[in-house]
Design a protein around this motif. Sequence first.
Motif, mmCIF file in Angstrom:
data_model
loop_
_atom_site.group_PDB
_atom_site.id
_atom_site.type_symbol
_atom_site.label_atom_id
_atom_site.label_comp_id
_atom_site.label_asym_id
_atom_site.label_seq_id
_atom_site.Cartn_x
_atom_site.Cartn_y
_atom_site.Cartn_z
ATOM 1 N N ALA A 1 0.957 -1.282 0.076
ATOM 2 C CA ALA A 1 0.161 0.124 -0.077
ATOM 3 C C ALA A 1 0.984 1.307 0.053
ATOM 4 N N SER A 2 2.158 1.235 0.238
ATOM 5 C CA SER A 2 2.895 2.412 0.080
ATOM 6 C C SER A 2 3.674 2.648 -1.105
ATOM 7 N N LEU A 3 3.420 1.823 -1.867
ATOM 8 C CA LEU A 3 4.221 1.682 -3.286
ATOM 9 C C LEU A 3 3.467 2.493 -4.065
ATOM 10 N N LYS A 4 4.278 3.212 -5.104
ATOM 11 C CA LYS A 4 3.578 3.794 -6.127
ATOM 12 C C LYS A 4 2.737 3.168 -7.103
ATOM 13 N N GLY A 5 1.628 3.804 -7.373
ATOM 14 C CA GLY A 5 0.570 2.782 -8.281
ATOM 15 C C GLY A 5 -0.531 2.170 -7.247
ATOM 16 N N TYR A 6 -0.351 1.936 -5.888
ATOM 17 C CA TYR A 6 -1.206 1.378 -5.295
ATOM 18 C C TYR A 6 -2.150 2.371 -4.230
ATOM 19 N N GLN A 7 -2.143 3.703 -4.702
ATOM 20 C CA GLN A 7 -2.819 4.511 -3.911
ATOM 21 C C GLN A 7 -4.350 3.784 -3.657
ATOM 22 N N TRP A 8 -4.835 3.417 -4.630
ATOM 23 C CA TRP A 8 -6.226 2.988 -4.356
ATOM 24 C C TRP A 8 -6.168 1.854 -3.239
ATOM 25 N N LEU A 9 -5.214 1.115 -2.979
ATOM 26 C CA LEU A 9 -5.117 0.203 -1.655
ATOM 27 C C LEU A 9 -4.985 0.991 -0.650
ATOM 28 N N LYS A 10 -4.162 2.073 -0.598
ATOM 29 C CA LYS A 10 -3.964 2.898 0.618
ATOM 30 C C LYS A 10 -5.277 3.631 1.054
ATOM 31 N N ASP A 11 -6.059 4.002 -0.091
ATOM 32 C CA ASP A 11 -7.296 4.612 0.231
ATOM 33 C C ASP A 11 -8.288 3.655 0.749
ATOM 34 N N LYS A 12 -8.195 2.526 0.420
ATOM 35 C CA LYS A 12 -9.103 1.632 0.819
ATOM 36 C C LYS A 12 -9.050 1.097 2.264
ATOM 37 N N ILE A 13 -7.687 1.384 2.448
ATOM 38 C CA ILE A 13 -7.328 1.008 4.086
ATOM 39 C C ILE A 13 -7.806 1.926 5.203
ATOM 40 N N LEU A 14 -7.370 3.325 4.395
ATOM 41 C CA LEU A 14 -7.582 4.243 5.565
ATOM 42 C C LEU A 14 -8.829 4.878 5.537
ATOM 43 N N ASN A 15 -9.866 4.701 4.460
ATOM 44 C CA ASN A 15 -11.246 5.143 4.796
ATOM 45 C C ASN A 15 -11.848 4.609 5.775
ATOM 46 N N GLU A 16 -13.218 5.107 5.796
ATOM 47 C CA GLU A 16 -13.902 4.553 7.016
ATOM 48 C C GLU A 16 -14.252 3.207 7.131
#
Length: 259
Positions: free
Chosen positions: A157-172
């Motif tokens: 989730a910290s890698l470039k191109g995986y912003q979608w995964l980061k957002d999925k983890i950090l959203n409500e």
Amino acid sequence: MVWFVIDSKLHTGQGRCSKIISIYSVFVQFTLSELCWLCFLYTVVLQFVFVMLYIFVLIETVRAMTYVINQGMAMYWGTSRWTSMEIMEAYSVARQFNQIPPICEQAEYHMFQREKVEVHLPELFHKIGIGAMAWSPLACGIISGKYNNGIPPYSRASLKGYQWLKDKILNEEGHRQQAKLKELQAVAERIDCTLPQLAIAWCLRNEGVNSVLLGASRTDQLLENIRAIQVLPKLSLSIVSEVDCILGNKPCNKKDIRS
């Protein structure tokens, strides 16, 4: 374009209820002509050929896959991300024209993604024997527990191109999932396994799931995940019910709706 998978598999059990963990998978993408040329140059036999998107004339797809198998390029073919109606249509076309039908649907299946495998595919499993090959049993690493305290450095989730995964983890919704995972961690400890092992075994306990696809970046991680097969006998009805209660997302199947 068609996806091809070369698998090494670990088998356990006997007969129809046997389960498989794919311990090594290589996905490559070819056109049919490229596959034929590859098999001409090298001795290549693929265990599975997956047609990923239903964008062709169906009879041509079925005939192409039959040709691939009859030429010894692959042993079986399956579908990936097809609807139940499309799979049934492919099976019917294959039977009508004496072709080889698909035997498996590759579908995303994990504790937070359940509807397709638990509601739509069981009817195909019981009627025509279509099994499920579950991919992402750990939900892209979310269920591994690595994101309990945020996004670790060098994680996916910290890698470039995986912003979608980061957002999925950090959203409500992601925060709610992390809270549920902490409760599931307690269940895993009670039956003497890790959270990833519990999640993988939970996928395998479904009678329609023939195989799960595992990904690992380290040898010890791979070995840990493979040991999930030893957890499967520990998933009693009470444990499964407790997991369902924690998740709170068990879909209603068609029988439940009719009754």
